[in-house]
Write a protein that holds these residues in place. Structure first.
Motif, mmCIF file in Angstrom:
data_model
loop_
_atom_site.group_PDB
_atom_site.id
_atom_site.type_symbol
_atom_site.label_atom_id
_atom_site.label_comp_id
_atom_site.label_asym_id
_atom_site.label_seq_id
_atom_site.Cartn_x
_atom_site.Cartn_y
_atom_site.Cartn_z
ATOM 1 N N LEU A 121 23.022 2.806 14.707
ATOM 2 C CA LEU A 121 23.588 4.157 15.243
ATOM 3 C C LEU A 121 22.944 5.360 14.810
ATOM 4 O O LEU A 121 22.438 6.087 15.330
ATOM 5 N N LEU A 122 22.583 5.337 13.330
ATOM 6 C CA LEU A 122 22.084 6.251 12.611
ATOM 7 C C LEU A 122 20.644 6.451 12.960
ATOM 8 O O LEU A 122 20.092 7.603 13.206
ATOM 9 N N LEU A 123 20.052 5.277 13.202
ATOM 10 C CA LEU A 123 18.521 5.205 13.504
ATOM 11 C C LEU A 123 18.290 5.704 15.080
ATOM 12 O O LEU A 123 17.441 6.572 15.127
ATOM 13 N N ILE A 124 19.257 5.306 15.923
ATOM 14 C CA ILE A 124 19.106 5.574 17.403
ATOM 15 C C ILE A 124 19.227 7.314 17.415
ATOM 16 O O ILE A 124 18.485 7.915 18.073
ATOM 17 N N PHE A 125 20.239 7.657 16.721
ATOM 18 C CA PHE A 125 20.706 9.265 16.693
ATOM 19 C C PHE A 125 19.360 10.026 16.162
ATOM 20 O O PHE A 125 19.255 11.144 16.402
ATOM 21 N N ALA A 126 19.049 9.369 14.841
ATOM 22 C CA ALA A 126 18.000 10.358 14.268
ATOM 23 C C ALA A 126 16.720 10.446 14.975
ATOM 24 O O ALA A 126 16.040 11.450 15.250
ATOM 25 N N VAL A 127 16.316 9.311 15.881
ATOM 26 C CA VAL A 127 15.294 9.376 16.545
ATOM 27 C C VAL A 127 15.592 10.413 17.914
ATOM 28 O O VAL A 127 14.428 11.154 18.387
ATOM 29 N N GLN A 156 22.203 18.480 18.296
ATOM 30 C CA GLN A 156 21.987 18.234 16.930
ATOM 31 C C GLN A 156 23.223 18.434 16.066
ATOM 32 O O GLN A 156 23.340 17.792 14.978
ATOM 33 N N LEU A 157 24.265 19.108 16.522
ATOM 34 C CA LEU A 157 25.557 19.230 15.792
ATOM 35 C C LEU A 157 26.371 17.622 16.349
ATOM 36 O O LEU A 157 26.921 17.241 15.306
ATOM 37 N N ILE A 158 26.278 17.126 17.100
ATOM 38 C CA ILE A 158 26.738 15.796 17.605
ATOM 39 C C ILE A 158 26.066 14.855 16.666
ATOM 40 O O ILE A 158 26.729 13.871 15.920
ATOM 41 N N ALA A 186 26.336 11.230 11.899
ATOM 42 C CA ALA A 186 25.660 10.997 10.734
ATOM 43 C C ALA A 186 26.397 11.039 9.503
ATOM 44 O O ALA A 186 26.509 9.940 8.764
ATOM 45 N N THR A 187 27.355 11.996 9.462
ATOM 46 C CA THR A 187 28.514 12.029 8.486
ATOM 47 C C THR A 187 29.498 11.210 8.495
ATOM 48 O O THR A 187 29.562 10.529 7.331
#
Length: 81
Positions: free
Chosen positions: A14-20, A32-34, A39-40
């Motif tokens: 999930l972190l990888l998908i959101f980072a991409v 970006q706020l989401i 991520a936090t």
């Protein structure tokens, strides 16, 4: 596989998908706020799994590095606001 491995793998994916997606959608401040919130949360999940399941705490360096990335992302967002 126990539940800790499943949660850790899904959290990292999930972190990888959101980072991409965060890298491709740099203009969208709402996304970006989401990303910062997701991520936090995932960093907290990873840190608690490492703290509970492993006797060697040196693996906590990875959530710490991810947290530094999130702090830098928050600074970028703050500059743009």
């Amino acid at each position: 596989m126990n539940i800790a491995y499943i949660v850790a793998i899904s959290s990292v994916l999930l972190l990888l998908i959101f980072a991409v997606l965060s890298f491709t959608k740099t203009d969208n401040m709402r996304f970006q706020l989401i990303y910062v919130v997701v991520a936090t949360f995932n960093i907290g999940v990873l840190a608690s799994i490492i703290t509970i399941n492993y006797s060697n705490q040196s693996a906590l360096i990875w959530p710490a590095l991810l947290l530094l990335h999130v702090i830098n992302k928050v600074r970028e967002i703050y500059k743009l606001l």
